[in-house]
Design a protein around this motif. Structure first.
Motif, short mmCIF file in Angstrom:
data_model
loop_
_atom_site.label_atom_id
_atom_site.label_comp_id
_atom_site.label_asym_id
_atom_site.label_seq_id
_atom_site.Cartn_x
_atom_site.Cartn_y
_atom_site.Cartn_z
N VAL A 81 11.69 -9.70 12.61
CA VAL A 81 10.44 -9.99 11.78
C VAL A 81 9.37 -9.42 12.54
CG1 VAL A 81 8.91 -11.53 11.05
CG2 VAL A 81 11.24 -12.05 10.59
N MET A 82 9.22 -9.49 13.72
CA MET A 82 7.98 -8.72 14.38
C MET A 82 8.26 -7.35 14.50
SD MET A 82 7.47 -11.70 17.53
CE MET A 82 6.26 -10.45 18.27
N THR A 83 9.22 -6.84 14.63
CA THR A 83 9.69 -5.13 14.55
C THR A 83 9.26 -4.85 13.05
OG1 THR A 83 11.24 -5.63 16.08
CG2 THR A 83 11.28 -3.46 14.96
N LEU A 84 9.77 -5.42 12.12
CA LEU A 84 9.34 -5.21 10.94
C LEU A 84 7.98 -5.12 10.48
CD1 LEU A 84 10.25 -4.25 7.75
CD2 LEU A 84 10.68 -6.94 7.43
N ALA A 85 7.25 -6.15 11.11
CA ALA A 85 5.88 -6.06 10.97
C ALA A 85 4.93 -5.13 11.32
CB ALA A 85 5.11 -7.62 11.29
N LEU A 86 5.52 -4.65 12.83
CA LEU A 86 4.89 -3.65 13.68
C LEU A 86 5.21 -2.40 12.87
CD1 LEU A 86 3.46 -2.36 16.02
CD2 LEU A 86 5.85 -2.63 17.19
N LEU A 87 6.33 -2.13 12.12
CA LEU A 87 6.55 -0.76 11.33
C LEU A 87 5.76 -0.86 10.34
CD1 LEU A 87 8.49 1.64 10.81
CD2 LEU A 87 9.84 -0.05 9.52
N TYR A 89 2.93 -2.20 9.74
CA TYR A 89 1.49 -2.09 10.43
C TYR A 89 1.35 -0.53 10.78
CZ TYR A 89 -2.34 -2.61 13.94
OH TYR A 89 -3.64 -2.75 14.75
N SER A 90 2.29 -0.02 11.44
CA SER A 90 2.05 1.41 11.96
C SER A 90 2.11 2.29 10.98
CB SER A 90 3.19 2.00 12.79
OG SER A 90 3.29 0.93 13.91
N ILE A 91 2.80 2.39 9.78
CA ILE A 91 2.97 3.01 8.65
C ILE A 91 1.44 2.91 7.90
CG2 ILE A 91 3.86 3.38 6.43
CD1 ILE A 91 6.54 2.57 7.47
N ALA A 92 0.90 1.88 7.73
CA ALA A 92 -0.27 1.58 7.04
C ALA A 92 -1.55 2.22 7.75
CB ALA A 92 -0.70 0.14 6.86
N GLN A 93 -1.39 2.08 9.14
CA GLN A 93 -2.44 2.80 10.02
C GLN A 93 -2.32 4.34 9.92
OE1 GLN A 93 -3.82 1.15 13.92
NE2 GLN A 93 -2.56 3.02 14.72
N ARG A 94 -1.02 4.81 9.97
CA ARG A 94 -0.69 6.26 9.99
C ARG A 94 -1.24 6.98 8.73
NH1 ARG A 94 4.50 9.62 8.87
NH2 ARG A 94 4.02 11.41 9.85
N ARG A 95 -0.98 6.11 7.51
CA ARG A 95 -1.51 6.64 5.93
C ARG A 95 -2.67 6.77 5.93
NH1 ARG A 95 0.99 3.54 0.73
NH2 ARG A 95 -0.14 4.79 -0.65
N LEU A 96 -3.62 5.65 6.63
CA LEU A 96 -5.08 5.46 6.44
C LEU A 96 -5.61 6.73 7.32
CD1 LEU A 96 -7.77 4.46 5.50
CD2 LEU A 96 -7.52 2.89 7.46
N ARG A 97 -5.22 6.81 8.63
CA ARG A 97 -5.60 8.08 9.33
C ARG A 97 -5.41 9.41 8.86
NH1 ARG A 97 -4.19 6.17 15.51
NH2 ARG A 97 -5.76 4.34 15.55
N GLN A 98 -4.04 9.71 8.14
CA GLN A 98 -3.84 10.95 7.20
C GLN A 98 -4.95 10.91 6.33
OE1 GLN A 98 0.30 10.31 6.69
NE2 GLN A 98 0.95 11.83 8.56
N ALA A 99 -5.00 10.09 5.36
CA ALA A 99 -6.05 10.22 4.26
C ALA A 99 -7.23 10.39 4.84
CB ALA A 99 -5.97 8.90 3.54
N LEU A 100 -7.83 10.01 5.88
CA LEU A 100 -9.14 10.20 6.50
C LEU A 100 -9.19 11.70 6.67
CD1 LEU A 100 -9.93 6.99 8.60
CD2 LEU A 100 -11.34 7.72 6.96
N ALA A 101 -8.24 12.20 7.54
CA ALA A 101 -8.15 13.82 8.02
C ALA A 101 -8.03 14.72 6.52
CB ALA A 101 -6.91 13.83 9.01
N VAL A 102 -6.99 14.34 5.79
CA VAL A 102 -7.01 15.15 4.46
C VAL A 102 -8.36 15.19 3.66
CG1 VAL A 102 -6.28 15.16 2.03
CG2 VAL A 102 -4.59 14.73 4.15
N HIS A 103 -9.04 14.11 3.39
CA HIS A 103 -10.35 14.18 2.91
C HIS A 103 -11.70 14.31 4.00
CE1 HIS A 103 -8.24 12.82 -0.80
NE2 HIS A 103 -7.73 11.86 0.08
N ASN A 104 -11.39 14.60 5.34
CA ASN A 104 -12.52 14.79 6.23
C ASN A 104 -13.45 13.87 6.32
OD1 ASN A 104 -13.54 16.16 8.31
ND2 ASN A 104 -14.74 17.45 6.97
N GLU A 105 -13.05 12.51 6.15
CA GLU A 105 -13.85 11.22 6.00
C GLU A 105 -13.82 10.52 7.41
OE1 GLU A 105 -15.57 10.22 3.67
OE2 GLU A 105 -15.20 11.36 1.96
N THR A 106 -14.67 9.53 7.52
CA THR A 106 -14.62 9.00 8.64
C THR A 106 -14.86 7.29 8.21
OG1 THR A 106 -17.08 9.17 9.13
CG2 THR A 106 -15.38 10.53 10.41
#
Length: 182
Positions: A81-87, A89-106
């Motif tokens: 369960v903890m490994t799935l939660a970490l996965l 979490y990591s995907i959501a964080q990565r997705r948000l950071r990619q969207a910030l980079a694509v849209h040149n936002e902060t």
């Protein structure tokens, strides 16, 4: 009044046992290394999964010491369960950071400085305070989201269309601050 202290060795021993145990999950075969070698290898890692994701286990606010599992099947279940939660979490964080980079936002960090690499933990704190409220007036239910801010809307929009649909946002609607109808 007189007071004295008596050591209860059974309680002290039980407390030491509880504080001396921890789970170390690994994919190393049991025949490859003994437990002491595994722990030594673990301690020598300078960038590890723990540093990136399981750091919260050492946070006293997480109360991990209150978890005491004896059965290996329960330990394995918790690790899964903890490994799935970490996965997730990591995907959501990565997705948000990619969207910030694509849209040149902060987004603002903890000291209100712009950052393109916020942690998801910080994003959760920024998102705190959104409430879904259903008002029933004369049998008519009205759904309202209360607690909107520009930052919260920006985060939701950056997370994509599915998240926008969950919050009742559309591409062309700019919600008012404070509350809005869904």
């Amino acid at each position: 009044m007189h007071a004295g202290v008596v050591e209860d060795m059974d309680i002290i021993a039980a407390r030491l046992d509880e504080k001396s145990c921890y789970v170390l999950g690994t994919n190393i075969d049991e025949s490859a290394l003994n437990p002491v070698e595994i722990i030594n290898a673990y301690k020598q890692q300078n960038t590890s999964i723990e540093n990136m994701g399981f750091w919260f286990l050492k946070d006293p606010l997480f109360f991990v010491s209150s978890l005491f599992l004896k059965k290996p099947s329960r330990i394995m279940g918790l690790l899964m369960v903890m490994t799935l939660a970490l996965l997730v979490y990591s995907i959501a964080q990565r997705r948000l950071r990619q969207a910030l980079a694509v849209h040149n936002e902060t987004l603002p960090n903890q000291i209100n400085q712009p950052t393109k690499t916020p942690t998801l933990r910080w994003i959760f704190q920024l998102m705190d305070g959104i409430h879904f409220v259903t008002l029933n007036t004369n049998g008519v239910a009205q759904k309202i989201i209360h607690g909107w801010t520009d930052i919260k809307q920006k985060i939701i929009r950056l997370m994509g269309k599915t998240i926008m649909q969950i919050y009742g946002l559309s591409d062309n609607v700019n919600l008012q601050l404070g509350s809005s109808s869904m």
